[in-house]
Enzyme design. Structure first.
Site, short mmCIF file in Angstrom:
data_model
loop_
_atom_site.label_atom_id
_atom_site.label_comp_id
_atom_site.label_asym_id
_atom_site.label_seq_id
_atom_site.Cartn_x
_atom_site.Cartn_y
_atom_site.Cartn_z
N LYS A 99 1.03 -13.23 -2.15
CA LYS A 99 -0.09 -12.79 -1.32
C LYS A 99 -0.58 -13.84 -0.34
O LYS A 99 -0.89 -13.53 0.82
CB LYS A 99 -1.24 -12.30 -2.20
CG LYS A 99 -0.94 -11.05 -3.01
CD LYS A 99 -2.19 -10.55 -3.71
CE LYS A 99 -1.91 -9.32 -4.55
NZ LYS A 99 -1.17 -9.62 -5.78
N GLY B 29 -3.57 -4.36 -9.95
CA GLY B 29 -4.88 -4.79 -10.39
C GLY B 29 -4.87 -5.93 -11.39
O GLY B 29 -5.93 -6.38 -11.84
N HIS C 3 -9.03 2.50 0.74
CA HIS C 3 -7.67 1.94 0.64
C HIS C 3 -6.78 2.85 1.49
O HIS C 3 -6.45 3.96 1.09
CB HIS C 3 -7.23 1.94 -0.82
CG HIS C 3 -5.86 1.41 -1.04
ND1 HIS C 3 -5.50 0.68 -2.15
CD2 HIS C 3 -4.71 1.48 -0.30
CE1 HIS C 3 -4.23 0.34 -2.09
NE2 HIS C 3 -3.73 0.83 -0.97
N HIS D 188 -8.05 0.03 -10.61
CA HIS D 188 -7.31 -0.42 -9.42
C HIS D 188 -5.96 0.29 -9.27
O HIS D 188 -5.07 -0.21 -8.58
CB HIS D 188 -7.10 -1.94 -9.44
CG HIS D 188 -8.37 -2.72 -9.54
ND1 HIS D 188 -9.30 -2.78 -8.53
CD2 HIS D 188 -8.88 -3.48 -10.55
CE1 HIS D 188 -10.32 -3.53 -8.90
NE2 HIS D 188 -10.09 -3.97 -10.12
N GLU E 3 -0.52 -2.05 3.40
CA GLU E 3 -1.79 -1.59 2.84
C GLU E 3 -2.96 -2.33 3.47
O GLU E 3 -2.92 -3.55 3.64
CB GLU E 3 -1.79 -1.79 1.32
CG GLU E 3 -0.65 -1.06 0.62
CD GLU E 3 -0.84 -0.95 -0.88
OE1 GLU E 3 -1.77 -1.60 -1.41
OE2 GLU E 3 -0.07 -0.21 -1.51
N ARG F 157 9.04 -1.55 -0.87
CA ARG F 157 9.80 -0.54 -1.60
C ARG F 157 9.30 0.84 -1.21
O ARG F 157 8.36 0.96 -0.42
CB ARG F 157 9.60 -0.73 -3.11
CG ARG F 157 8.13 -0.76 -3.51
CD ARG F 157 7.93 -0.86 -4.99
NE ARG F 157 6.57 -1.22 -5.36
CZ ARG F 157 5.54 -0.40 -5.38
NH1 ARG F 157 5.69 0.87 -5.03
NH2 ARG F 157 4.33 -0.82 -5.73
#
Length: 520
Positions: free
Chosen positions: A146, A195, A238, A265, A305, A323
């Site tokens: 991330k 999450g 989201h 999540h 996202e 993916r």
């Protein structure tokens, strides 16, 4: 069954358009005549059906407990790769590669989960001269970490939530950076998803305990305790964008999905397109997602996202899933396209079948994830036998994606998803009416499910108005989980039924013994 003639005609037009656009000429699939599907359940079944339609042979792998599974029956060949534990079967790269070579497969489709975002596996496929139906290993690596992905996105001009993504992981540095960001903030594991390794911190007094908890969970789940910090957006939406890119420099977006309805999540209901999004914002989201994909040299299907402020619709990059997503069917039904077919063609070296201006959005779609779980017990996952299973009838507007049938077991070793119910309507209201209607056609006996919960969710006025956010279920828990008060009459009827059932069994037993005595 609810269908308007207009809805059916539009959906048929989508399918016909998809077939007309399908570029399944033999030359473009010459490299891929047989694939191994390195997965199980509904996604393995879904991949197998598209491959067969394209004339591609399929090879399934299965664990000991999956010997009679649906995905095994659908494949042309099947091979056992070990015990029930995924670490000894579906995650065994050496076994999967061995089967692929033995079966003379040209390619491996990883589905989602398991090895789908595993850098080492993608590299191993390349080393063994087997096509990995997914992005390049470097893209998986860069987007799988991330802090690295956010650094790349920031350089590419993609908006990123303010935070700390540095290498210094000392408590002192993290605490200092937290003060600069301000509270509330998020602590996130730099690897993985779902999450895990994620904590919300409301003030400085909570920080160190939350940090230790996030590190421990991250280390256990991903083998890495490193974290990042970012500003917490309260009750955001989201919103994610489906992108596709080929080896020839082409990249497109296939519109956005709203995945805000979540528990722990994790997503429960997804829809496309996202409600309340203007055409200008839709264009901005799509173009930003394509820019993100090009920044990492992406190839194949991916999802970018975003976290979106539900009041002013400002959005920031959250992560990229390298993916095919669980919720990809909602994108398929609003575009009339088969994303697995696109994956196979791109992996074989073909160009994208459509340019951006030829991809059109039609109608609205919902996907409800049907799980074996107990919503009233914090959505505790369940396992057991599907003693009775009746699903909605499929049609031009209804898809049921599943990997189980009646009398199958939902196994404790794997994800407890029973099915994905996907519906399409000419607009959101129509699609929602169909979703509610089809949920009522489900009948599952043998274990708890979340079907009744989803039905109640669909009836909530805020959800019906598209006023969704990631904290929706928690915020509306009292309405979604009202006190259960069983009428005395129902209790009496249940008690009488139980007494009569026991007496009937006793009578059968007595009759059986009497018959034996007479026979003797």
């Amino acid at each position: 069954m609810y269908h308007s003639k207009k809805l059916q005609l539009v959906f048929k037009k989508n399918l016909l358009t998809s077939k007309a656009r399908s570029y399944c000429e033999t030359t473009q699939l010459a490299k891929i005549g047989k694939i191994l599907i390195a997965n199980r359940g509904e996604i393995a079944c879904r991949i197998s059906r598209t491959a067969k339609r394209l004339g591609i042979k399929t090879v399934a792998v299965y664990s000991d407990v999956d010997r009679n599974a649906m995905h095994v029956d659908l494949a042309d060949e099947a091979y056992c790769i070990g015990p029930a534990q995924s670490s000894q079967s579906y995650l065994r790269q050496d076994k999967i590669i061995s089967v692929a070579k033995r079966a003379k497969c040209q390619a491996i489709h990883p589905g989602y989960g398991f090895l789908s975002e595993n850098v080492e596996f993608a590299e191993l496929c390349q080393k063994e001269n087997i096509i990995f139906i997914g992005p390049p290993a470097n893209a998986i690596r860069d987007m799988g970490i991330k802090n690295k992905s956010k650094e790349i996105m920031a350089k590419a001009g993609v908006p990123v939530i303010p935070g700390y993504h540095g290498d210094d992981q000392s408590n002192e540095t993290l605490l200092s950076e937290a003060k600069k960001i301000g509270y509330p903030l998020m602590i996130k594991a730099i690897r993985g998803g779902g999450g895990k390794g994620m904590r919300i911190v409301l003030n400085e007094n909570e920080f160190l305990n939350a940090l230790e908890s996030a590190r421990t969970e991250s280390q256990k789940a991903f083998g890495d305790s490193a974290v990042l910090l970012e500003r917490y957006v309260d009750k955001p939406r989201h919103v994610e964008v489906q992108i596709f890119a080929d080896k020839h420099g082409n990249a497109v977006y296939l519109f956005e999905r709203d995945c805000s309805i979540q528990r722990r999540h994790q997503k429960v209901i997804e829809e496309a397109p996202a409600p309340g999004i203007s055409q200008e914002l839709r264009l901005e989201l799509g173009e930003t997602a394509v820019r993100a994909a090009k920044a990492v040299g992406y190839i194949g299907a991916g999802t970018v996202e975003f976290i979106m402020d539900r009041t002013n619709h400002k959005f920031h990059f959250m992560e990229m899933n390298t993916r095919l997503q669980v919720e990809h069917p909602v994108t398929e039904v609003i575009t009339g396209l088969d994303l697995v077919e696109w994956q196979l063609k791109v992996a074989a070296g073909g160009v994208l079948p459509l340019k951006q201006e030829k991809i059109h959005l039609r109608g609205h779609a919902f996907e409800a994830r049907i799980y074996a779980e107990t919503p009233r017990n914090n959505f505790l996952p369940g396992a057991g036998n599907l003693f009775y299973l009746r699903t909605p009838e499929t049609s031009e507007t209804v898809r049921v994606e599943t990997g189980v049938k009646q009398n199958d077991d939902v196994l404790v070793h794997y994800d407890p998803m029973i099915a994905k119910l996907v519906v399409w309507g000419s607009d959101r209201n129509e699609a929602l009416r169909i979703l509610r209607s089809k949920l009522c056609e489900y009948n599952v006996t043998g274990l708890d499910t979340n079907i009744e919960f989803i039905k109640d969710l669909c009836l909530h006025p805020d959800f019906q108005n598209g006023e969704v956010h990631t904290g929706f279920i928690a915020e509306n828990s009292k309405k979604l989980f009202p006190d259960l008060r069983v009428p005395n009459e129902t209790l009496i009827q249940g008690a009488m039924a139980l007494i009569l059932y026991e007496e009937m069994n006793a009578l059968k037993h007595s009759t059986f013994l009497l018959t034996i005595r007479i026979w003797k």
